[in-house]
Design an enzyme around this catalytic site. Structure first.
Site, PDB file in Angstrom:
ATOM      1  N   PRO A  65       0.741  -1.500  -0.070  1.00  0.00           N
ATOM      2  CA  PRO A  65      -0.001  -0.110  -0.020  1.00  0.00           C
ATOM      3  C   PRO A  65       1.061   1.240  -0.018  1.00  0.00           C
ATOM      4  CG  PRO A  65      -0.100  -1.096   2.047  1.00  0.00           C
ATOM      5  CD  PRO A  65       0.374  -2.126   1.389  1.00  0.00           C
ATOM      6  N   ASN A  66       0.214   2.040  -0.710  1.00  0.00           N
ATOM      7  CA  ASN A  66       0.868   3.506  -1.045  1.00  0.00           C
ATOM      8  C   ASN A  66       2.210   3.645  -1.636  1.00  0.00           C
ATOM      9  OD1 ASN A  66      -1.171   4.990   0.378  1.00  0.00           O
ATOM     10  ND2 ASN A  66      -0.364   3.820   2.379  1.00  0.00           N
ATOM     11  N   ARG A  89       5.900  12.029  -2.964  1.00  0.00           N
ATOM     12  CA  ARG A  89       5.770  12.910  -1.380  1.00  0.00           C
ATOM     13  C   ARG A  89       7.065  12.233  -0.595  1.00  0.00           C
ATOM     14  NH1 ARG A  89      -0.607  11.467  -0.561  1.00  0.00           N
ATOM     15  NH2 ARG A  89      -0.984  11.916  -2.478  1.00  0.00           N
ATOM     16  N   TYR A 104      11.787   8.511   1.540  1.00  0.00           N
ATOM     17  CA  TYR A 104      11.776   7.236   0.667  1.00  0.00           C
ATOM     18  C   TYR A 104      12.335   7.613  -0.698  1.00  0.00           C
ATOM     19  CZ  TYR A 104       7.928   5.782   3.894  1.00  0.00           C
ATOM     20  OH  TYR A 104       7.225   5.477   4.796  1.00  0.00           O
ATOM     21  N   ASN A 162       8.201  -5.915  -0.739  1.00  0.00           N
ATOM     22  CA  ASN A 162       8.165  -4.536   0.173  1.00  0.00           C
ATOM     23  C   ASN A 162       6.820  -4.676   0.293  1.00  0.00           C
ATOM     24  OD1 ASN A 162       7.879  -2.057   1.320  1.00  0.00           O
ATOM     25  ND2 ASN A 162       8.998  -1.185   0.072  1.00  0.00           N
ATOM     26  N   ALA A 198       3.132  -1.198   4.741  1.00  0.00           N
ATOM     27  CA  ALA A 198       2.488  -1.003   6.169  1.00  0.00           C
ATOM     28  C   ALA A 198       1.935  -2.443   6.527  1.00  0.00           C
ATOM     29  CB  ALA A 198       1.550  -0.075   6.523  1.00  0.00           C
ATOM     30  N   HIS A 203       4.024  -4.891   9.008  1.00  0.00           N
ATOM     31  CA  HIS A 203       4.030  -4.875  10.443  1.00  0.00           C
ATOM     32  C   HIS A 203       2.716  -5.231  11.005  1.00  0.00           C
ATOM     33  CE1 HIS A 203       7.428  -2.171   9.523  1.00  0.00           C
ATOM     34  NE2 HIS A 203       6.394  -1.265   8.722  1.00  0.00           N
ATOM     35  N   ASP A 255       1.382 -15.805   6.600  1.00  0.00           N
ATOM     36  CA  ASP A 255       1.014 -17.135   6.624  1.00  0.00           C
ATOM     37  C   ASP A 255       1.453 -17.388   4.825  1.00  0.00           C
ATOM     38  OD1 ASP A 255       0.325 -17.747   9.006  1.00  0.00           O
ATOM     39  OD2 ASP A 255      -1.972 -17.428   8.769  1.00  0.00           O
ATOM     40  N   GLU A 275      12.604  -9.828   1.831  1.00  0.00           N
ATOM     41  CA  GLU A 275      11.952  -8.534   2.471  1.00  0.00           C
ATOM     42  C   GLU A 275      12.816  -7.373   2.149  1.00  0.00           C
ATOM     43  OE1 GLU A 275      12.022  -8.308   6.815  1.00  0.00           O
ATOM     44  OE2 GLU A 275      10.331  -6.882   6.685  1.00  0.00           O
ATOM     45  N   HIS A 302      13.035  -2.969   1.924  1.00  0.00           N
ATOM     46  CA  HIS A 302      12.490  -1.673   2.492  1.00  0.00           C
ATOM     47  C   HIS A 302      13.354  -0.459   2.019  1.00  0.00           C
ATOM     48  CE1 HIS A 302       9.334  -3.553   5.013  1.00  0.00           C
ATOM     49  NE2 HIS A 302      10.140  -4.189   5.482  1.00  0.00           N
ATOM     50  N   ARG A 328      13.087   3.862  12.788  1.00  0.00           N
ATOM     51  CA  ARG A 328      11.782   4.776  12.724  1.00  0.00           C
ATOM     52  C   ARG A 328      11.042   4.481  13.869  1.00  0.00           C
ATOM     53  NH1 ARG A 328       9.394   4.699   7.106  1.00  0.00           N
ATOM     54  NH2 ARG A 328       8.272   6.340   7.958  1.00  0.00           N
ATOM     55  N   ARG A 335       7.062   0.409  13.887  1.00  0.00           N
ATOM     56  CA  ARG A 335       7.574  -0.375  12.517  1.00  0.00           C
ATOM     57  C   ARG A 335       8.684  -1.267  12.997  1.00  0.00           C
ATOM     58  NH1 ARG A 335       5.576   3.402   8.470  1.00  0.00           N
ATOM     59  NH2 ARG A 335       5.443   5.257   9.350  1.00  0.00           N
TER      60      ARG A 335
HETATM   61  O1  CA2 Z   1      10.525   1.620   3.869  1.00  0.00           O
HETATM   62  C1  CA2 Z   1       9.786   1.306   3.198  1.00  0.00           C
HETATM   63  O2  CA2 Z   1       9.847   0.510   2.160  1.00  0.00           O
HETATM   64  C2  CA2 Z   1       8.474   0.864   3.759  1.00  0.00           C
HETATM   65  O3  CA2 Z   1       7.930  -0.516   3.593  1.00  0.00           O
HETATM   66  C3  CA2 Z   1       7.676   1.850   3.511  1.00  0.00           C
HETATM   67  C4  CA2 Z   1       5.954   1.746   3.972  1.00  0.00           C
HETATM   68  C5  CA2 Z   1       6.263   1.900   5.620  1.00  0.00           C
HETATM   69  O4  CA2 Z   1       4.803   1.713   6.050  1.00  0.00           O
HETATM   70  C6  CA2 Z   1       7.175   0.870   5.967  1.00  0.00           C
HETATM   71  O5  CA2 Z   1       7.037   0.968   7.419  1.00  0.00           O
HETATM   72  C7  CA2 Z   1       8.566   0.801   5.171  1.00  0.00           C
HETATM   73  C8  CA2 Z   1       5.185   3.015   3.606  1.00  0.00           C
HETATM   74  C9  CA2 Z   1       5.025   3.009   2.126  1.00  0.00           C
HETATM   75  C10 CA2 Z   1       4.240   4.332   1.605  1.00  0.00           C
HETATM   76  O6  CA2 Z   1       5.128   4.927   0.556  1.00  0.00           O
HETATM   77  C11 CA2 Z   1       4.836   6.263   0.465  1.00  0.00           C
HETATM   78  C12 CA2 Z   1       5.658   6.762  -0.550  1.00  0.00           C
HETATM   79  C13 CA2 Z   1       5.516   8.009  -0.907  1.00  0.00           C
HETATM   80  C14 CA2 Z   1       4.898   9.110  -0.441  1.00  0.00           C
HETATM   81  C15 CA2 Z   1       4.005   8.406   0.619  1.00  0.00           C
HETATM   82  C16 CA2 Z   1       3.965   6.920   1.064  1.00  0.00           C
END
Ligand code: CA2
Length: 144
Positions: free
Chosen positions: A11-12, A19, A24, A76, A79, A82, A89, A100, A102, A109, A113
């Site tokens: 997700p995201n 952003r 990131y 990846n 979220a 976590h 599973d 995995e 990231h 962080r 997380r």
């Molecule tokens: O660091 C990573 O790759 C994460 O998997 C990214 C997740 C975060 O919840 C994990 O703890 C670590 C968040 C992905 C959201 O991606 C965005 C990218 C750009 C702007 C907003 C969110």
């Protein structure tokens, strides 16, 4: 599909590059796909890159990786890393190695997380190197 690497994104991650570049990086998911495809070509590997905001899609794709005989999965899970017992599973239920990945290092962080259900089931983890994390994971996938 023994030479295919599934690269699954949760997700995201579709927002990558638009952003929070300080966390990131500024590469988009398409940029990362391009980098993986270039290196994959050199390694004789095909990259199958996907992203979904829906937990069940990640489960379906993990099962598909095994069913289609993929060489490895780079995951990846965003979220869901976590929170998701379903993803845990699914990883446990397949023989395909899952790495995995990231962009950030979740251990540096927020406390929430620090738990990774993905990490509890994965073959290994690469985190904290931005887009390079995916490339390093691809190098690992090529060698295992
Ligand atoms: O660091 C990573 O790759 C994460 O998997 C990214 C997740 C975060 O919840 C994990 O703890 C670590 C968040 C992905 C959201 O991606 C965005 C990218 C750009 C702007 C907003 C969110």
């Amino acid at each position: 599909m023994a030479d295919t690497i599934f690269v699954l994104n949760g997700p995201n991650l579709n927002l990558l590059g638009t952003r929070e570049p300080e966390i990131y990086g500024s590469d988009t998911l398409d940029d990362i796909a391009g980098q993986l495809e270039d290196r994959g070509r050199e390694l004789g590997l095909t990259i199958d890159m996907r992203q979904s905001n829906h937990e069940g899609h990640l489960v379906d794709w993990l099962q598909e990786a095994q069913a289609r005989g993929a060489k490895a999965v780079l995951l990846n899970a965003g979220a869901f890393t976590h929170t998701s017992l379903a993803v845990y599973d699914a990883i446990k239920s397949i023989k395909t190695p899952v790495i995995e990945v990231h962009l950030s290092n979740p251990l540096t962080r927020e406390e929430f997380r620090h738990e990774s259900y993905v990490g509890r089931a994965a073959r290994g983890t690469i985190a904290g190197f931005g887009a390079l994390s995916y490339m390093l994971a691809l190098e690992a996938a090529a060698r295992i």
